[in-house]
Design a protein around this motif. Structure first.
Motif, PDB file in Angstrom:
ATOM      1  N   TYR A  28      -9.582  -1.957  -4.777  1.00 30.92           N
ATOM      2  CA  TYR A  28      -8.255  -1.336  -4.866  1.00 30.92           C
ATOM      3  C   TYR A  28      -7.968  -0.920  -6.299  1.00 30.92           C
ATOM      4  O   TYR A  28      -8.409  -1.563  -7.263  1.00 30.92           O
TER       5      TYR A  28
ATOM      6  N   LEU B  78       0.247  -5.997   0.775  1.00 30.92           N
ATOM      7  CA  LEU B  78      -1.168  -6.282   0.559  1.00 30.92           C
ATOM      8  C   LEU B  78      -1.328  -7.767   0.262  1.00 30.92           C
ATOM      9  O   LEU B  78      -0.776  -8.280  -0.718  1.00 30.92           O
TER      10      LEU B  78
ATOM     11  N   ASP C 214       0.845  -1.190   0.000  1.00 30.08           N
ATOM     12  CA  ASP C 214       0.000   0.000   0.000  1.00 30.08           C
ATOM     13  C   ASP C 214       0.886   1.247   0.000  1.00 30.08           C
ATOM     14  O   ASP C 214       2.127   1.153  -0.056  1.00 30.08           O
TER      15      ASP C 214
END
Length: 680
Positions: free
Chosen positions: A85, A41, A35
């Protein structure tokens, strides 16, 4: 010759020969997804071109994928994916030839957009009546901001009554006072467009209240006012009850007296009885105090006018009055010596009594209120004439049977059903014993005369077969053993009907035309008396009663499973097998972005729903039918599976059908729907 150098060369050659062909370790593409703060992640799916198997990041964000020989020396596209995301870069290209390649990415979480809206709810404030020149409150608007602050800049309202448009004006009042500004009037459609001098800011989650008030000009009596809100001006989306309207307000001349009469008449009265209560008159003053000057009353019974007198009582006691009687029309004009004042907004009651003279046995009293006299300029409203019930004057020198009827008729009865209770007659004897010798009863429903039979049960029992008149559909009962009612005692008679086959869809209604007694006794009371109508239906088959309860939240996030409806299924008259449902989504969400799930008491029941794209309807057949035992209740929960990228859409679920196995039927009104849910 340098044997040492030659020896070292042989060693290298021997080592190369010892390694098997194809045993070299595979080359890889490796990397890490993190991130913006550098934390790994997990669970990111990383895909590759050239037929390389995808990989998933570990807890620290790292991944690795083996590169087969066919992909060597070729550009390979590496792409990360994870719901919720966005990635930078969105993909990379690498070439693997003689060593591993690396592709790193940065992921950033994103939120679904939030719709900022203003929900509006209208509440009617309109009074039943208003006076010319009065400020009349008509509508209260509740405006709640959702998802963020909203500025309300004005509204458009329309007058829908019959009042002259040049005799009315509009103003809007908020928490800070008058907001109207200068309304722009459109005479062609009778509307006002109002821009507030200062926009009203409503913070997220807060509610503002606006009141719409009409100023009614003079000369408008007889007109009506009704206000519509056709548009609310705001800088965000407006939802809710717009357009919304008030009730209708009648404009009356001031002041007004509203009159309602209530019957006080007893079933019977005795000859010579004084002050028999007949009418209670409620007088309510609107718009100012009113002076009541008198009453006009008429007796519509059969008692001779010369045998009657009237008495009026107000809240402070008997009202002194001059009474004139018209023997032809049987009308009394009663003028009070002193007017009775009814205060504005208050109600005063007047009680009217009749005094019965002697020698009137066998006659009746019924009193009608023809008019209430008031001092000008007040007016009187109400439905005239208003009457008391009929009172029978009985002869107290003879044994009397007072009969009251009680309705026992059920709402429905089955064709072929025997002994359906219809009426209960209670007879009370006074002044001596009474012998009941029979009845005259008439069937007034639509059931065929040859399909119905009547029976009488009494305490003590009676016997005797009725004779039937087909032309009048009347039974005459002459009891073989008369029913003796002792003085001060009661007798109870039950009337029962039995129906033949082929009567479904017909009705039964029973009327007692006469209760026969032996002389010298007389009968008083509510005769004739009727039961209510009973509908004859086909004997019941197993039925499933379905009731829907809304479970939909106001909002749901994209990508969620949202509960929409709870179906309460209750079996009657036998077990019912529920084999499936027909559901329809009435919202605006794209059909490709939605699924359906049904859960029962033992888990998911959905099976594989068949979807009709044109009607947005699912036909769901359960893998195993769900059995609802007789008298028991089973709950079905219907949820919608909302796909991603649906923010700004709505879902609304309708039950268009509950499928059951024959011979059961559904006993509810379908479709039944959830409320609208906004997807965020």
């Amino acid at each position: 010759m340098n044997y040492g150098r030659v020896g070292r060369l042989w060693s290298v050659l021997l080592a190369l020969v010892a390694v098997p062909v194809g045993a070299a370790p595979a080359l890889q593409i490796t990397g890490r997804v993190a991130d913006g703060a550098g934390a790994g992640l997990a669970g990111v799916e990383v895909t590759f071109s050239e037929g390389i198997a995808p990989a998933t990041t570990a807890a620290n964000g790292s991944y690795a994928a083996a590169v087969h020989t066919g992909a060597l020396n070729k550009p390979i596209t590496v792409t990360p994916r994870k719901a919720g995301y966005a990635f930078q870069p969105t993909s990379r290209q690498v070439i693997v030839s003689t060593s591993d390649a690396t592709a790193n990415f940065t992921g950033t979480a994103f939120k679904s957009p939030v719709t900022v809206s203003l929900s509006v709810e209208a509440h009617n404030l309109a009074p039943a009546t208003a006076l010319p020149g009065q400020d009349v409150p008509l509508l209260k608007l509740l405006c709640k901001a959702n998802g963020g602050a909203v500025k309300v800049t004005g509204l458009k309202a329309k007058e829908g009554g019959s009042i002259a448009f040049d005799k009315t004006a509009l103003k809007v009042v908020g928490a800070t006072g008058s907001l109207t500004g200068t309304p722009v009037v459109n005479g062609s459609d009778r509307s006002w467009s109002i821009t507030f001098p200062t926009a009203q800011v409503i913070q997220a989650g807060s509610t503002a209240v606006f009141y719409l008030i009409e100023a009614v000009g003079p000369g408008t009596a007889g007109s009506t006012a009704k206000l519509y809100v056709s548009q609310l001006a705001a800088d965000k989306l407006v939802t809710g009850q717009v357009p919304a309207s008030s009730g209708t307000t009648s404009i009356v001349s001031p002041p007004a007296l509203t009159v309602a009469a209530h019957s006080l008449a007893p079933a019977t009265a005795n000859p010579g009885q004084a002050n028999v209560p007949m009418l209670k008159i409620g007088c309510t003053a609107v718009g100012g105090a009113i002076n009541v000057r008198g009453l006009e009353l008429q007796d519509t019974g059969t008692v001779p006018g010369s045998k009657l007198a009237l008495n009026v009582i107000a809240g402070s006691g008997a009202v002194a009055a001059n009474t004139t009687y018209n023997g032809t029309s049987k009308v009394w004009n009663i003028t009070f010596h002193a007017a009775v004042t009814v205060a504005a907004g208050a109600t005063s009651f007047f009680y009217v009594q009749e005094s019965v003279g002697s020698g009137t046995a066998g006659t009746t009293l019924q009193l009608a209120l023809k008019q209430v006299a008031v001092t000008a300029p007040a007016v009187v409203s109400g439905s005239f004439p208003q009457t008391s019930a009929v009172t029978s004057i009985v002869d107290t020198s003879k044994p009397t049977l007072t009969v009251t009827a009680h309705d026992l008729a059920p709402a429905t009865a089955n064709e072929g059903q025997a002994d359906v209770p219809m009426l209960k007659l209670v007879g009370a004897a006074t002044n001596g014993a009474v012998s009941v010798t029979g009845l005259v009863v008439q069937e007034q429903g639509s059931v065929p005369a040859d399909k119905v039979f009547l029976k009488v049960n009494a305490t003590p029992p009676v016997s005797g077969a009725p004779t039937f008149s087909a032309s009048t559909r009347t039974w005459t009962f002459n009891f073989a053993n008369p029913l003796s009612v002792p003085a001060g005692g009661n007798a109870v008679i039950y009337l029962l009907e039995s129906f033949g086959q082929g009567t479904a869809g017909k009705t039964a209604k029973l009327t007692v035309k006469q209760v026969k007694v032996a002389s010298p006794a007389v009968v008083a009371g509510s005769v004739p008396a009727s039961s209510s109508a009973t509908s004859l239906v086909t004997p019941p088959v197993p039925a499933l009663l379905v009731d829907a309860h809304n479970l939909a939240p106001a909002t749901a996030p994209a990508g969620s499973k949202t509960p929409m409806l709870k179906l309460v299924c209750t079996a009657q008259h036998g077990p019912v097998k529920v084999s499936g449902l027909v559901l329809q989504d009435l919202g605006s969400i794209a059909a490709s972005r939605i699924g359906i799930e049904v859960q029962g008491p033992n888990g998911v029941l959905t099976g594989s729903p068949a979807f009709n794209l044109s009607t947005k309807t699912w036909t769901i057949t359960f893998p195993q039918p769900l059995t609802v035992a007789v008298g028991s209740t089973v709950y079905l929960y219907c949820s919608e599976l909302i796909g991603a990228q649906t923010a700004g859409s709505t879902v609304k679920l309708a039950v268009n059908g509950v499928k059951v196995s024959a011979p059961a039927v559904i006993g509810s009104t379908l479709p039944q729907t959830s409320t609208v849910t906004t997807v965020q």
